[in-house]
Design an enzyme around this catalytic site. Structure first.
Site, short mmCIF file in Angstrom:
data_model
loop_
_atom_site.label_atom_id
_atom_site.label_comp_id
_atom_site.label_asym_id
_atom_site.label_seq_id
_atom_site.Cartn_x
_atom_site.Cartn_y
_atom_site.Cartn_z
N GLU A 1 57.99 39.12 -27.83
CA GLU A 1 56.94 39.65 -26.95
C GLU A 1 57.02 41.17 -26.86
O GLU A 1 56.01 41.87 -26.80
CB GLU A 1 57.07 39.00 -25.56
CG GLU A 1 56.70 37.51 -25.60
CD GLU A 1 56.95 36.81 -24.28
OE1 GLU A 1 58.12 36.80 -23.83
OE2 GLU A 1 55.99 36.27 -23.70
N GLU B 1 60.47 29.41 -26.09
CA GLU B 1 60.54 29.12 -24.66
C GLU B 1 60.32 27.65 -24.31
O GLU B 1 60.93 27.14 -23.36
CB GLU B 1 59.52 29.98 -23.88
CG GLU B 1 59.92 31.45 -23.73
CD GLU B 1 59.45 32.32 -24.88
OE1 GLU B 1 59.11 31.78 -25.95
OE2 GLU B 1 59.44 33.56 -24.72
N1 3HC Z 1 70.28 34.86 -22.84
C1 3HC Z 1 71.58 34.85 -22.50
N2 3HC Z 1 72.56 34.51 -23.35
C2 3HC Z 1 72.20 34.17 -24.61
C3 3HC Z 1 70.87 34.16 -25.02
C4 3HC Z 1 69.87 34.52 -24.08
N3 3HC Z 1 68.56 34.55 -24.40
N4 3HC Z 1 70.82 33.77 -26.31
C5 3HC Z 1 72.09 33.57 -26.69
N5 3HC Z 1 72.93 33.80 -25.66
C6 3HC Z 1 74.39 33.73 -25.69
C7 3HC Z 1 74.89 32.34 -25.98
O1 3HC Z 1 75.00 31.59 -24.78
C8 3HC Z 1 76.24 32.62 -26.60
O2 3HC Z 1 77.13 32.93 -25.57
P1 3HC Z 1 78.69 32.54 -25.68
O3 3HC Z 1 79.19 33.29 -26.86
O4 3HC Z 1 79.24 32.97 -24.37
O5 3HC Z 1 78.71 31.04 -25.88
C9 3HC Z 1 75.99 33.91 -27.39
O6 3HC Z 1 74.83 34.50 -26.81
C10 3HC Z 1 75.73 33.68 -28.86
O7 3HC Z 1 74.74 32.68 -28.99
P2 3HC Z 1 74.89 31.51 -30.06
O8 3HC Z 1 76.25 30.93 -30.01
O9 3HC Z 1 73.73 30.62 -29.87
O10 3HC Z 1 74.76 32.35 -31.42
P3 3HC Z 1 73.99 32.01 -32.74
O11 3HC Z 1 74.20 33.15 -33.64
O12 3HC Z 1 74.33 30.63 -33.20
O13 3HC Z 1 72.43 31.95 -32.34
C11 3HC Z 1 70.40 32.71 -31.32
C12 3HC Z 1 71.79 33.09 -31.89
C13 3HC Z 1 69.53 32.16 -32.45
C14 3HC Z 1 69.79 33.94 -30.76
C15 3HC Z 1 70.57 31.61 -30.26
O14 3HC Z 1 71.55 32.03 -29.34
C16 3HC Z 1 69.33 31.32 -29.47
O15 3HC Z 1 68.49 30.56 -29.92
N6 3HC Z 1 69.22 31.92 -28.26
C17 3HC Z 1 68.16 31.61 -27.34
C18 3HC Z 1 66.85 32.22 -27.75
C19 3HC Z 1 65.80 31.92 -26.72
O16 3HC Z 1 65.59 30.79 -26.31
N7 3HC Z 1 65.07 32.97 -26.33
C20 3HC Z 1 64.05 32.83 -25.34
C21 3HC Z 1 64.60 33.09 -24.01
S1 3HC Z 1 63.43 32.80 -22.73
C22 3HC Z 1 62.45 34.16 -22.76
O17 3HC Z 1 62.62 35.03 -23.57
C23 3HC Z 1 61.41 34.24 -21.69
C24 3HC Z 1 60.40 35.27 -21.94
O18 3HC Z 1 59.25 34.70 -22.50
C25 3HC Z 1 60.01 35.96 -20.67
#
Ligand code: 3HC
Ligand code: NAI
Length: 654
Positions: A105, A125
């Site tokens: 975004e 999301e």
């Molecule tokens: N917020 C907070 N912590 C997050 C995060 C996030 N969005 N995304 C990842 N983390 C943290 C994980 O919990 C993990 O923490 P840890 O080491 O303490 O366990 C660390 O970051 C690394 O994450 P992964 O182990 O998942 O690492 P990968 O390399 O396997 O994957 C990733 C990376 C593809 C970015 C995956 O973490 C992921 O899919 N993250 C979530 C993405 C997501 O859903 N984003 C949307 C959020 S909602 C949003 O943006 C609302 C908006 O529209 C207003």
């Protein structure tokens, strides 16, 4: 502490770098620092364009999910993005790694987007029970074809850089991201800043029928999960209303969903899945280097495990009872690889490469140079013991030996070897090359090195590991057996298999328990019940319905009949009067006056049975934490992820 946002100005181009490891989530500190940077840049007449980049392994992977349990603090993400969009100068997002959720975004608020060839972009999301909350539903359909925007937002599935370029989500794919982003920024400055996306009209505005058909299609697929349907409604609002109004409506919808139980459940699962890793006592152990995996037995599970190992890059030796069985197993493995190729999961040369790493045969000689051997022979203690005694003779002294047993005592199996410290349970789920869950069974003598290796192998296989102690059925099958028992009791009291299955589908399961049993086959469970008969408490309630069904040779789909009847090899089960007759006879024999059980009562009893057994599993130390149980049920047994798992449903919060 490093600054979450830094600005470097060179030749009129400001490079704004977000640095918030590990994934550059848009925490409050980042939003505040970015808002400050935007204001400074707008006030600095020497700056003609901006590149927005990220340090570390990825572009912004989203809003900071950890902050979602607290009230949002200003500056909010939509305001920061609006400030970029209305900035005096053009901004270019330089994307590497993953631009997800609020990260994408942010990029949509920029005037241009350029991506590294390996970058991945998406709005995931819905997977958190949400919709994009910072303009995603409004700006994306004003940039890419509507169908593409709907797919990206309602499925949450990201797209790669090439596809992003094809649909216009990024302007360019970079050779050298930093240099090419600056070049694009300079071009936009020279050409003049383009109109922001939120000032433009939507690409298409289809008729009501289109939206209704889409809504039905999505609702059918997501089985009670609300966010994908809400996401579609948000897109419809976004393209049929003025962008300014749509942005407000999107935010309100996002904030409402953030408070929903489904979103809470899905956020809980996000962290629970990432928290199943190595327990503290094995954290420091060095895993063995695994290159070659042996698999004993090439039936349903052995061939799936072999294929999963090949797909993950291991060399595999598969041993069967004789040459003929080995040839059949090799065919099964090749079939799985071919199917993976047809689904685009592996290339044709990838299949050839995997087969070059694959060896099959009879006897144990082919396990001599394996680093890990996984046994997947019949579920029979004597057979397993004989296999482990042989493995103990031929395998290297430092090789890890694993059993894929569903229920049996791994300690008893390990006792047939000279060194039980290298024996562990690796309980895969069927089909083993697809299912995410891997139960790692920590037998009494399993060493930290063996456990650490099991976790490392799970990671290479891209499985979600959950550690379990030894008991009949470990975590998953033990809880599964308990709730199956409860379902059979409900049959005696008045329900029919199709009613119980329907209640489970309604709750969000992909399949009901009786349909699943027919798919998996009823014979293994029958054999297990017969094995347990001698030690069963004679006072405990026991349903004979399943045994009576098996006694008629009805073992499920493979025999054309089980809990349901299957016509001419079809996978669609039909309620069968023969089964109903057995059920009614059992009700009568037990003296039950059959009553109708409503769907909510059926689910209440299923959840209650799961929760009671789950609590016992926790109390006995079989599971290390409640969230592991939820992960096991969601990833191994089809418990709907948006319901969070039985422990979450029981009120458990970490
Ligand atoms: N917020 C907070 N912590 C997050 C995060 C996030 N969005 N995304 C990842 N983390 C943290 C994980 O919990 C993990 O923490 P840890 O080491 O303490 O366990 C660390 O970051 C690394 O994450 P992964 O182990 O998942 O690492 P990968 O390399 O396997 O994957 C990733 C990376 C593809 C970015 C995956 O973490 C992921 O899919 N993250 C979530 C993405 C997501 O859903 N984003 C949307 C959020 S909602 C949003 O943006 C609302 C908006 O529209 C207003
Ligand atoms: P299966 O009957 O399909 O395959 C077993 C294979 O082992 C057969 O091909 C048989 O020829 C071979 N075999 C037997 N003795 C052997 C020996 N001494 N040496 C080499 N090969 C031998 O059984 P399935 O379903 O694959 O189950 C295997 C194991 O996996 C069992 O312990 C089972 O409980 C477990 N399991 C099964 C699941 C399932 O859904 N089928 C799920 C998870 C675990």
């Amino acid at each position: 502490m490093t600054q979450p946002v830094s600005v470097a100005i060179e030749d009129g181009i400001a490079v704004v770098t977000i640095d918030n490891p590990p994934v550059n989530a848009m925490s409050h500190a980042v939003r505040a620092a970015l808002a400050e940077a935007i204001a400074k840049i707008d006030a600095d007449e020497t700056v003609s364009a901006v590149v927005l980049a990220c340090a570390g392994r990825t572009f912004v992977a989203g809003a900071d999910i950890r902050e979602f349990n607290q009230p949002p603090k200003p500056p909010h993400l939509p305001e920061v993005i609006e400030a970029i969009e209305t900035s005096r100068v053009p901004w270019v997002a330089a994307i590497h790694g993953t631009a997800l959720g609020g990260g994408l975004e942010l990029a949509l608020g920029c005037s241009g987007r350029i991506a590294d060839p390996r970058a991945v972009l998406g709005l995931p999301e819905v997977g958190l029970g949400l919709i994009p909350g910072a303009g995603g539903t409004v700006r994306l359909p004003r940039l890419v074809p509507l169908e593409e925007a709907i797919a990206i937002i309602t499925t949450g599935k990201p797209v790669g850089a090439a596809k992003a370029a094809e649909i216009g989500l990024v302007d360019r794919i970079a050779d050298d991201l930093a240099a090419d982003a600056k070049a694009l920024a300079r071009e936009l400055a020279t050409r003049g800043k383009p109109a922001p996306l939120s000032a433009s009209d939507p690409v298409e505005t289809p008729e009501v029928d289109f939206w209704e058909a889409k809504r039905e299609e999505i609702a059918r697929k997501v089985r009670g999960q609300l966010s994908p349907v809400e996401a579609l409604d948000a897109i419809r609002d976004a393209v049929t209303h003025h962008a300014g109004d749509a942005l407000g409506a999107e935010r309100a919808r996002f904030l409402r969903l953030k408070e929903s139980e489904q979103s809470e459940a899905l956020r809980y699962m996000f962290f629970a899945e990432r928290n199943t890793g190595r327990p503290d006592d094995v954290r420091d152990a060095e895993p063995a280097d695994i290159r070659k995996v042996g698999v004993v037995g090439g039936g349903t599970m052995g061939s799936g495990i072999a294929a999963a190992c090949l797909l993950a890059g291991f060399s595999v030796a598969l041993g069967e009872q004789d040459a003929e069985a080995a040839a059949r197993a090799a065919e099964r493995v090749a079939g799985i690889l071919d199917a993976a190729a047809r689904r685009g999961l592996i290339s044709e040369p990838g299949v050839a490469d995997a087969l070059a790493r694959f060896d099959t045969g009879a006897g144990y000689g082919l396990f001599a140079d394996c680093d890990l051997v996984i046994e997947a022979v019949f579920e029979d203690m004597d057979v397993k013991k004989a296999v482990f005694a042989e493995l103990d003779k031929v395998a290297r002294r430092d090789a890890i030996l694993a059993s894929n047993t569903s229920y049996l005592d791994v300690n008893e199996i390990a006792a047939t070897t000279a060194d039980p410290s290298r024996v562990v349970g690796l309980h895969f789920f069927s089909p083993a090359h697809v299912m995410k869950l891997l139960e790692i069974v920590n037998a009494g003598a399993t060493s930290p090195r063996t456990l650490a290796t099991a976790f490392a192998v799970a990671k290479t296989l891209r499985k979600t590991p959950v550690v379990a102690g030894v008991c009949d059925g470990f975590i998953g099958n033990r809880i599964f057996s308990a709730f199956r028992r409860e379902c059979d009791f409900m049959l005696e009291e008045g329900a029919l298999p199709q009613q119980i299955d329907a209640a489970m589908l309604d709750f969000g399961f992909a399949m009901g328990i009786y349909a699943v049993s027919d798919l998996a086959g009823l014979d293994i469970g029958w054999a297990t019940r017969k094995r347990q008969a001698a030690t069963r408490d004679p006072q405990a309630r026991y349903s004979r319905i399943a045994d009576r069904i098996c006694e008629r040779g009805r073992f499920g789909q493979k025999t054309g009949a089980g809990w349901y009847r299957y016509e001419d090899g079809s996978r669609i089960g039909h309620p069968d009067p023969e089964v109903e007759k057995i059920i009614l006879e059992e009700s009568e024999r037990l003296g039950f006056r059959r009553v109708t059980l409503p769907a909510d009562e059926i689910m209440h009893r299923i959840l209650g049975a799961m929760q009671r057994e789950a609590q016992a599993v926790l109390d006995e130390g079989i599971a290390l934490k409640a969230s592991d149980i939820d992960v096991a049920l969601v990833h191994g047994y089809g418990f709907p992820r948006h319901q969070g798992g039985p422990m979450f449903k029981a009120g458990y919060r970490p």
